[in-house]
Design a protein around this motif. Sequence first.
Motif, mmCIF file in Angstrom:
data_model
loop_
_atom_site.group_PDB
_atom_site.id
_atom_site.type_symbol
_atom_site.label_atom_id
_atom_site.label_comp_id
_atom_site.label_asym_id
_atom_site.label_seq_id
_atom_site.Cartn_x
_atom_site.Cartn_y
_atom_site.Cartn_z
ATOM 1 N N PRO A 1 0.357 -1.195 0.394
ATOM 2 C CA PRO A 1 0.017 0.283 -0.157
ATOM 3 C C PRO A 1 1.179 1.463 -0.060
ATOM 4 C CG PRO A 1 0.338 -1.151 2.508
ATOM 5 C CD PRO A 1 0.533 -1.948 1.128
ATOM 6 N N PRO A 2 0.324 1.933 -0.061
ATOM 7 C CA PRO A 2 1.026 3.846 -0.622
ATOM 8 C C PRO A 2 1.158 4.143 0.946
ATOM 9 C CG PRO A 2 -1.189 4.088 -0.954
ATOM 10 C CD PRO A 2 -1.055 2.679 -1.033
ATOM 11 N N SER A 3 2.417 4.936 0.811
ATOM 12 C CA SER A 3 3.024 5.047 1.887
ATOM 13 C C SER A 3 2.203 6.184 2.213
ATOM 14 C CB SER A 3 4.477 5.464 2.199
ATOM 15 O OG SER A 3 4.765 6.393 1.812
ATOM 16 N N ALA A 4 1.284 6.787 1.856
ATOM 17 C CA ALA A 4 1.102 8.275 1.687
ATOM 18 C C ALA A 4 -0.610 8.567 2.834
ATOM 19 C CB ALA A 4 1.002 9.209 0.869
ATOM 20 N N ALA A 5 -1.257 6.446 2.121
ATOM 21 C CA ALA A 5 -2.342 6.536 2.858
ATOM 22 C C ALA A 5 -2.390 6.922 4.100
ATOM 23 C CB ALA A 5 -2.532 5.261 1.870
ATOM 24 N N ALA A 6 -1.415 6.039 4.999
ATOM 25 C CA ALA A 6 -1.261 6.003 6.323
ATOM 26 C C ALA A 6 -1.061 7.566 7.078
ATOM 27 C CB ALA A 6 0.033 5.663 6.835
ATOM 28 N N GLN A 7 -1.041 8.510 7.006
ATOM 29 C CA GLN A 7 -0.445 9.844 6.730
ATOM 30 C C GLN A 7 -1.980 10.246 6.791
ATOM 31 O OE1 GLN A 7 2.743 10.844 5.557
ATOM 32 N NE2 GLN A 7 3.899 10.122 5.813
ATOM 33 N N GLY A 8 -3.242 10.754 5.701
ATOM 34 C CA GLY A 8 -4.120 10.757 5.614
ATOM 35 C C GLY A 8 -5.071 9.660 4.891
ATOM 36 N N PRO A 9 -6.181 10.997 4.633
ATOM 37 C CA PRO A 9 -7.359 10.134 3.790
ATOM 38 C C PRO A 9 -6.373 9.425 2.208
ATOM 39 C CG PRO A 9 -7.668 12.321 4.110
ATOM 40 C CD PRO A 9 -6.131 12.073 4.356
ATOM 41 N N VAL A 10 -7.258 8.421 1.754
ATOM 42 C CA VAL A 10 -6.650 7.514 0.916
ATOM 43 C C VAL A 10 -6.932 8.434 -0.148
ATOM 44 C CG1 VAL A 10 -7.303 5.739 -0.673
ATOM 45 C CG2 VAL A 10 -7.254 5.309 2.570
ATOM 46 N N ARG A 11 -5.986 9.120 -1.393
ATOM 47 C CA ARG A 11 -6.837 9.717 -2.362
ATOM 48 C C ARG A 11 -6.580 8.669 -3.532
ATOM 49 N NH1 ARG A 11 -2.000 12.335 -3.133
ATOM 50 N NH2 ARG A 11 -1.162 11.230 -2.080
ATOM 51 N N ILE A 12 -8.162 8.928 -4.047
ATOM 52 C CA ILE A 12 -8.425 8.173 -5.049
ATOM 53 C C ILE A 12 -8.693 9.430 -6.817
ATOM 54 C CG2 ILE A 12 -10.196 6.616 -5.872
ATOM 55 C CD1 ILE A 12 -10.145 5.575 -3.876
ATOM 56 N N ALA A 13 -8.378 9.458 -7.558
ATOM 57 C CA ALA A 13 -8.831 10.171 -8.876
ATOM 58 C C ALA A 13 -9.736 9.130 -9.745
ATOM 59 C CB ALA A 13 -7.431 10.643 -9.244
ATOM 60 N N VAL A 14 -10.838 9.516 -10.546
ATOM 61 C CA VAL A 14 -11.300 8.241 -11.147
ATOM 62 C C VAL A 14 -11.357 9.271 -12.410
ATOM 63 C CG1 VAL A 14 -13.502 7.530 -11.839
ATOM 64 C CG2 VAL A 14 -13.202 8.248 -9.459
ATOM 65 N N LEU A 15 -10.947 8.493 -13.287
ATOM 66 C CA LEU A 15 -10.773 8.997 -14.801
ATOM 67 C C LEU A 15 -12.503 8.215 -15.696
ATOM 68 C CD1 LEU A 15 -9.537 10.589 -16.989
ATOM 69 C CD2 LEU A 15 -7.588 8.212 -17.264
ATOM 70 N N VAL A 16 -13.099 9.391 -15.940
ATOM 71 C CA VAL A 16 -14.298 9.414 -16.590
ATOM 72 C C VAL A 16 -13.783 9.106 -18.699
ATOM 73 C CG1 VAL A 16 -17.038 9.386 -16.367
ATOM 74 C CG2 VAL A 16 -15.514 9.951 -14.710
ATOM 75 N N PRO A 17 -14.748 8.208 -18.770
ATOM 76 C CA PRO A 17 -14.630 8.599 -20.993
ATOM 77 C C PRO A 17 -15.850 9.486 -20.547
ATOM 78 C CG PRO A 17 -15.665 6.754 -19.917
ATOM 79 C CD PRO A 17 -15.187 7.399 -18.680
ATOM 80 N N GLU A 18 -16.648 9.642 -20.387
ATOM 81 C CA GLU A 18 -17.523 10.569 -20.960
ATOM 82 C C GLU A 18 -17.379 11.748 -20.429
ATOM 83 O OE1 GLU A 18 -18.622 9.119 -23.789
ATOM 84 O OE2 GLU A 18 -18.555 7.564 -23.603
ATOM 85 N N GLY A 19 -18.851 12.470 -20.581
ATOM 86 C CA GLY A 19 -18.884 13.605 -19.865
ATOM 87 C C GLY A 19 -19.965 13.518 -18.243
ATOM 88 N N PRO A 20 -20.160 15.074 -17.579
ATOM 89 C CA PRO A 20 -21.210 14.768 -16.521
ATOM 90 C C PRO A 20 -22.321 14.263 -16.640
ATOM 91 C CG PRO A 20 -19.433 16.988 -16.697
ATOM 92 C CD PRO A 20 -19.063 16.167 -17.822
ATOM 93 N N GLY A 21 -23.119 14.231 -18.093
ATOM 94 C CA GLY A 21 -24.052 14.475 -17.907
ATOM 95 C C GLY A 21 -24.488 13.309 -18.833
#
Length: 381
Positions: free
Chosen positions: A27-47
């Motif tokens: 696991p990433p060491s940063a996760a133990a120091q704060g919230p787990v950070r997840i980025a979601v890459l969406v192929p479409e638009g917000p709608g």
Amino acid sequence: MIKGRRTGWIAAFLGLCCLVGGLGGAPPSAAAQGPVRIAVLVPEGPGDPFWARTLDFMNAAAADLGVALEQHFADGDREAMRALAERILTRETPPDYLVFPASERVGPYVLDVAERHGVYALLINAGLSDDQRDLTGGPRVNYTRWLGQITPDDLLGGYLLGRNMFRYAHGRGITAPTGKIQLIGLTHSAADESALDRIAGLELSADEFYLADIEYLGLAHGSKARAQQVIQRGYESYPGTTLYWSTDDMQALGMIEALSTRTRRVPGVDAIVGGFYWSPWALQAVLDNQIGFLMGGHFMIGGAAVVMLYDHANGVDFAPIGKEQRFGFGMLHAGNIKQVAPLVWRRDWSWVDFRSFSRALNPERGDYAFSASGFLQARKK
């Protein structure tokens, strides 16, 4: 011909039909120091309706588990998706994890960027094609930062949809004059892996039911208008057909219109329509007794991905129970649509107990066994 790798999934999951290591593992060491950070890459638009619901569910899971979630939209542009991945993964403070579908064949490219910049990646909804898998070697092989994937169990979904339609028609005598149960099917693609798996599942259900005949499988490209044309031609060739099966919702709606206006069949009476996706219009068609069986709920995969990555960041890797997880569709019909439809329309998932799925928070938990029915039953106390 059904490929062996598709049919192999049925034996492993048939018992669930009643239910609606390596460098990459640390696991990433940063996760133990704060919230787990997840980025979601969406192929479409917000709608986009499907992805809007996916993100609703992911946000609810992130809130429940204390995860920091960010979302990025490619607006249906393949090159924009590649550029977004570069921007997210090369910035000064990249996320701990990147979640994305391998649509538009961008999977290997994004995995390569994630590997070079030390960011863990998880595929959701759409996995790599067979030729891409041959090059990558699967999760944690050539790309050690590619942790795994969670995708819909399309084979089982196609099988269950076909099986329930055949059994329903047989039980109510909705058959051709010969006594056979004839079916016309439509697919949105002749090459898409999910479509091929759903068709393979349908063929398995027809092989299992001795009275079943798949008379015709047509290509409608996900178009309502095209579906109407194909169904009209199919009905003219096979007027005894009573079952109409589709790999998506718009084609199912096109089937309904064609049956209602161009044939002597009445959907919900002497014609049974089945399809995929819990879109608002498809839900309404089930409420109106025009679609008999509707598979869906796979937008919830996003929430499952958040749970898996939360666990990974907290030292409980999912590799021992499977780097490639399958998500079970839920089936809507007259018996449960009034209970489920309001939940999907409201789009408020704060009542789901996502923490109950975490293996880090529940050490006694075995396999995740993620499914739409499982999430719908997981109410907070």
